[in-house]
Design a protein around this motif. Sequence first.
Motif, PDB file in Angstrom:
ATOM      1  N   CYS A  89      -7.405  -1.829  -4.556  1.00 27.02           N
ATOM      2  CA  CYS A  89      -7.979  -0.493  -4.389  1.00 27.02           C
ATOM      3  C   CYS A  89      -7.550   0.329  -5.597  1.00 27.02           C
ATOM      4  O   CYS A  89      -6.428   0.172  -6.091  1.00 27.02           O
ATOM      5  CB  CYS A  89      -7.478   0.174  -3.110  1.00 27.02           C
ATOM      6  SG  CYS A  89      -8.062  -0.653  -1.621  1.00 27.02           S
ATOM      7  N   HIS A  90      -8.445   1.190  -6.048  1.00 30.94           N
ATOM      8  CA  HIS A  90      -8.144   1.971  -7.253  1.00 30.94           C
ATOM      9  C   HIS A  90      -8.887   3.304  -7.192  1.00 30.94           C
ATOM     10  O   HIS A  90      -9.694   3.545  -6.281  1.00 30.94           O
ATOM     11  CB  HIS A  90      -8.562   1.189  -8.504  1.00 30.94           C
ATOM     12  CG  HIS A  90     -10.012   0.811  -8.500  1.00 30.94           C
ATOM     13  ND1 HIS A  90     -11.011   1.657  -8.898  1.00 30.94           N
ATOM     14  CD2 HIS A  90     -10.643  -0.332  -8.102  1.00 30.94           C
ATOM     15  CE1 HIS A  90     -12.174   1.067  -8.775  1.00 30.94           C
ATOM     16  NE2 HIS A  90     -11.987  -0.152  -8.271  1.00 30.94           N
ATOM     17  N   GLY A  91      -8.615   4.136  -8.187  1.00 29.86           N
ATOM     18  CA  GLY A  91      -9.255   5.444  -8.203  1.00 29.86           C
ATOM     19  C   GLY A  91     -10.415   5.517  -9.180  1.00 29.86           C
ATOM     20  O   GLY A  91     -10.867   6.609  -9.505  1.00 29.86           O
TER      21      GLY A  91
ATOM     22  N   LYS B  22      -9.852   0.244 -12.754  1.00 27.67           N
ATOM     23  CA  LYS B  22      -9.002  -0.881 -12.352  1.00 27.67           C
ATOM     24  C   LYS B  22      -8.375  -1.611 -13.539  1.00 27.67           C
ATOM     25  O   LYS B  22      -7.460  -2.408 -13.362  1.00 27.67           O
ATOM     26  CB  LYS B  22      -9.751  -1.841 -11.441  1.00 27.67           C
ATOM     27  CG  LYS B  22     -10.875  -2.639 -12.060  1.00 27.67           C
ATOM     28  CD  LYS B  22     -11.425  -3.565 -10.982  1.00 27.67           C
ATOM     29  CE  LYS B  22     -12.851  -3.993 -11.177  1.00 27.67           C
ATOM     30  NZ  LYS B  22     -13.242  -4.691 -12.348  1.00 27.67           N
TER      31      LYS B  22
ATOM     32  N   TRP C 128      -1.973   0.308 -10.165  1.00 30.23           N
ATOM     33  CA  TRP C 128      -1.018   1.276 -10.722  1.00 30.23           C
ATOM     34  C   TRP C 128      -0.996   1.060 -12.231  1.00 30.23           C
ATOM     35  O   TRP C 128      -0.686  -0.056 -12.684  1.00 30.23           O
ATOM     36  CB  TRP C 128       0.385   1.044 -10.154  1.00 30.23           C
ATOM     37  CG  TRP C 128       0.627   1.659  -8.811  1.00 30.23           C
ATOM     38  CD1 TRP C 128      -0.302   2.025  -7.875  1.00 30.23           C
ATOM     39  CD2 TRP C 128       1.909   1.965  -8.224  1.00 30.23           C
ATOM     40  NE1 TRP C 128       0.305   2.531  -6.754  1.00 30.23           N
ATOM     41  CE2 TRP C 128       1.673   2.516  -6.939  1.00 30.23           C
ATOM     42  CE3 TRP C 128       3.222   1.823  -8.657  1.00 30.23           C
ATOM     43  CZ2 TRP C 128       2.713   2.923  -6.098  1.00 30.23           C
ATOM     44  CZ3 TRP C 128       4.262   2.223  -7.818  1.00 30.23           C
ATOM     45  CH2 TRP C 128       3.998   2.776  -6.550  1.00 30.23           C
TER      46      TRP C 128
ATOM     47  N   SER D 159       0.846  -1.189   0.000  1.00 30.70           N
ATOM     48  CA  SER D 159       0.000   0.000   0.000  1.00 30.70           C
ATOM     49  C   SER D 159       0.879   1.236   0.000  1.00 30.70           C
ATOM     50  O   SER D 159       1.797   1.350   0.806  1.00 30.70           O
ATOM     51  CB  SER D 159      -0.892  -0.019   1.249  1.00 30.70           C
ATOM     52  OG  SER D 159      -1.799   1.060   1.226  1.00 30.70           O
TER      53      SER D 159
ATOM     54  N   ASN E  85      -4.869   2.881   1.609  1.00 32.01           N
ATOM     55  CA  ASN E  85      -6.174   2.274   1.323  1.00 32.01           C
ATOM     56  C   ASN E  85      -6.121   0.749   1.381  1.00 32.01           C
ATOM     57  O   ASN E  85      -6.936   0.108   2.051  1.00 32.01           O
ATOM     58  CB  ASN E  85      -6.679   2.720  -0.061  1.00 32.01           C
ATOM     59  CG  ASN E  85      -7.034   4.183  -0.097  1.00 32.01           C
ATOM     60  OD1 ASN E  85      -8.131   4.568   0.259  1.00 32.01           O
ATOM     61  ND2 ASN E  85      -6.087   5.032  -0.494  1.00 32.01           N
TER      62      ASN E  85
END
Length: 162
Positions: free
Chosen positions: A108-110, A113, A81, A9, A13
């Motif tokens: 976890c992503h923004g 994905k 990423w 991480s 998150n």
Amino acid sequence: MKKLVVFYSFEGNTKYIAEGIAKEVGADLLELKPLEEPKKSGFMKYFWGGKQVMTKKIPELESIDKNPNDYDLIYMGTPVWAWSYAPAFRAFLSKVNIKNKNIALFCCHGGGKGKVFERFKEDLGENKYLGQIDFQDPLKNNKDKDLEEAKKWAKEIKESII
Ligand SMILES: Cc1cc2nc3c(=O)[nH]c(=O)nc-3n(C[C@H](O)[C@H](O)[C@H](O)COP(=O)(O)O)c2cc1C
């Protein structure tokens, strides 16, 4: 049955979800920590990290004190990423040989994905994949709800192999 949660991480998150899962199912925790991890933000953060994914960089990790082959079920969690898994996992996979294990993946992503799970499984190879789940920046969005969802998911995975 021995359970392990392996995670990396950068901003907390994935760590938040990983710790919740480990507590729920009674798993050991293994955090992957690159030796050099400059605290970058804004555009530089994406440039620095995205480049590592594109060039398939293998960062040097702090020593790993748990052997995944001692475990019956392994949960693995990564931030997304550049639509893939984080380079720390490339380093992990270069050190350990994980085969024929029960594996569950989370990320976890923004909001994008991409093909993270496909790429992760491709590089992990021959294992039994029991499930996958993703969360959108839980610390910023649905912190409590996401944690509950993660715990429920992890428990169901565990119970599916008892
Ligand atoms: C280098 C870098 C690349 C990223 N690439 C993506 C991406 O391709 N898609 C996306 O949805 N989020 C992307 N993000 C956002 C993170 O995946 C997201 O904020 C995640 O929740 C961070 O998890 P962490 O706090 O455990 O590091 C990227 C973040 C960084 C630092």
